[in-house]
Design an enzyme around this catalytic site. Structure first.
Site, PDB file in Angstrom:
ATOM      1  N   GLU A  64       4.679 -10.685  15.072  1.00  0.00           N
ATOM      2  CA  GLU A  64       4.131 -11.357  16.384  1.00  0.00           C
ATOM      3  C   GLU A  64       4.287 -12.875  16.359  1.00  0.00           C
ATOM      4  O   GLU A  64       4.704 -13.466  17.346  1.00  0.00           O
ATOM      5  CB  GLU A  64       2.457 -10.883  16.601  1.00  0.00           C
TER       6      GLU A  64
ATOM      7  N   ARG B 279       0.780  -1.084  -0.011  1.00  0.00           N
ATOM      8  CA  ARG B 279       0.093  -0.079   0.082  1.00  0.00           C
ATOM      9  C   ARG B 279       0.765   1.149  -0.063  1.00  0.00           C
ATOM     10  O   ARG B 279       0.239   2.389  -0.281  1.00  0.00           O
ATOM     11  CB  ARG B 279      -1.104  -0.015   1.108  1.00  0.00           C
TER      12      ARG B 279
HETATM   13  C1  PRP Z   1       0.765  -3.349   6.449  1.00  0.00           C
HETATM   14  C2  PRP Z   1       0.915  -1.759   6.465  1.00  0.00           C
HETATM   15  C3  PRP Z   1       2.393  -1.705   6.491  1.00  0.00           C
HETATM   16  C4  PRP Z   1       2.940  -2.736   7.728  1.00  0.00           C
HETATM   17  C5  PRP Z   1       2.689  -2.018   9.092  1.00  0.00           C
HETATM   18  O1  PRP Z   1       1.195  -4.138   5.403  1.00  0.00           O
HETATM   19  O2  PRP Z   1       0.680  -1.458   5.021  1.00  0.00           O
HETATM   20  O3  PRP Z   1       3.176  -1.959   5.629  1.00  0.00           O
HETATM   21  O4  PRP Z   1       1.783  -3.696   7.651  1.00  0.00           O
HETATM   22  O5  PRP Z   1       3.081  -3.130   9.982  1.00  0.00           O
HETATM   23  P1  PRP Z   1       4.076  -3.131  11.191  1.00  0.00           P
HETATM   24  O6  PRP Z   1       4.503  -1.696  11.227  1.00  0.00           O
HETATM   25  O7  PRP Z   1       3.962  -3.796  12.331  1.00  0.00           O
HETATM   26  O8  PRP Z   1       5.249  -3.576  10.360  1.00  0.00           O
HETATM   27  P2  PRP Z   1       0.783  -5.399   5.235  1.00  0.00           P
HETATM   28  O9  PRP Z   1       2.086  -6.384   5.445  1.00  0.00           O
HETATM   29  O10 PRP Z   1      -0.454  -5.943   5.804  1.00  0.00           O
HETATM   30  O11 PRP Z   1       1.128  -5.778   3.473  1.00  0.00           O
HETATM   31  P3  PRP Z   1       0.151  -5.094   2.452  1.00  0.00           P
HETATM   32  O12 PRP Z   1       0.480  -3.716   2.373  1.00  0.00           O
HETATM   33  O13 PRP Z   1       0.804  -5.737   1.258  1.00  0.00           O
HETATM   34  O14 PRP Z   1      -1.296  -5.461   2.662  1.00  0.00           O
HETATM   35  N1  HPA Z   2      -5.178  -1.190   8.435  1.00  0.00           N
HETATM   36  C1  HPA Z   2      -4.326  -1.380   7.751  1.00  0.00           C
HETATM   37  N2  HPA Z   2      -3.238  -2.066   7.512  1.00  0.00           N
HETATM   38  C2  HPA Z   2      -3.001  -2.377   8.824  1.00  0.00           C
HETATM   39  C3  HPA Z   2      -3.755  -2.255  10.059  1.00  0.00           C
HETATM   40  C4  HPA Z   2      -4.978  -1.530   9.810  1.00  0.00           C
HETATM   41  O1  HPA Z   2      -5.564  -1.265  10.509  1.00  0.00           O
HETATM   42  N3  HPA Z   2      -3.122  -2.767  11.136  1.00  0.00           N
HETATM   43  C5  HPA Z   2      -1.766  -3.322  10.710  1.00  0.00           C
HETATM   44  N4  HPA Z   2      -1.805  -3.208   9.452  1.00  0.00           N
END
Ligand code: PRP
Ligand code: HPA
Length: 174
Positions: free
Chosen positions: A99, A62
């Site tokens: 985690e 994202r």
């Molecule tokens: C989420 C978010 C951040 C990360 C934050 O991504 O977009 O990149 O987790 O988490 P943290 O601070 O605990 O490291 P996700 O791993 O869900 O990937 P995505 O953006 O591909 O959905």
């Molecule tokens: N929204 C989107 N991404 C995330 C969240 C949330 O609340 N928590 C951890 N990753």
């Protein structure tokens, strides 16, 4: 700035029990789907960083959505920091703890200009592991991290502690 905070807050959706029971998921897709709001967000972010950064690093996936239009708006390059195994080599990588289990972020050092001032951007700061690993990679590649920009900071999860001493600009803090 207050105007960006209001803009983001007014275009969020909160989904209880996603992706797991007990988690309140904050979803930015309504903001992205609103052309006027998305444009205002990117223009506002460009105003915050214009003249003090040389590149924008987006964190998969994202973060990419935010980094690409911001880089174009500022006329600078975008660096993709990706999950392990996605980028063709040569890459450098950092493993970090989740985690449950571990994760890995990777970067192609050839995409980083030595001495560049880089903005790290992502949608959510949660535990901070993803951002901390990404910062380490950018610095290993010979650039400096000028600031970290997060649309949402989930402060209960303590991510800011992993980014001590750095400029962390969270548009909305929960
Ligand atoms: C989420 C978010 C951040 C990360 C934050 O991504 O977009 O990149 O987790 O988490 P943290 O601070 O605990 O490291 P996700 O791993 O869900 O990937 P995505 O953006 O591909 O959905
Ligand atoms: N929204 C989107 N991404 C995330 C969240 C949330 O609340 N928590 C951890 N990753």
């Amino acid at each position: 700035p207050e105007s960006l905070t209001r803009l983001v807050l007014s275009h969020l959706r909160e989904i209880p029990d996603f992706p797991e029971p007990g988690v309140l998921f904050r979803d930015i897709t309504p903001l992205l789907a609103d052309g006027g709001a998305f444009t205002e967000l990117v223009d506002g972010l460009a105003d915050l960083y214009r003249g003090r950064i040389d590149a924008v690093a987006g964190l998969e996936s994202r973060g990419f959505i935010l980094a690409a239009p911001l880089a174009v708006r500022l006329g600078i390059g975008m660096i993709t920091v990706r999950k392990g195994g996605k980028l063709p080599g040569p890459v450098i990588g950092v493993d970090y703890a989740l985690e449950y289990g571990t994760a890995r972020m990777e970067l192609r050092p050839e995409t980083v200009t030595l001495g560049a001032r880089v903005l790290v951007i992502d949608d959510v700061l949660a535990t901070g592991g993803t951002a901390a690993a990404s910062i380490s990679l950018i610095e290993q590649a010979g650039a400096s991290v000028a600031a970290i920009c997060m649309l949402l900071e989930l402060s209960d999860l303590g991510g800011r502690r992993q980014l001590q001493g750095r400029e962390v600009d969270s548009i909305v803090i929960f």
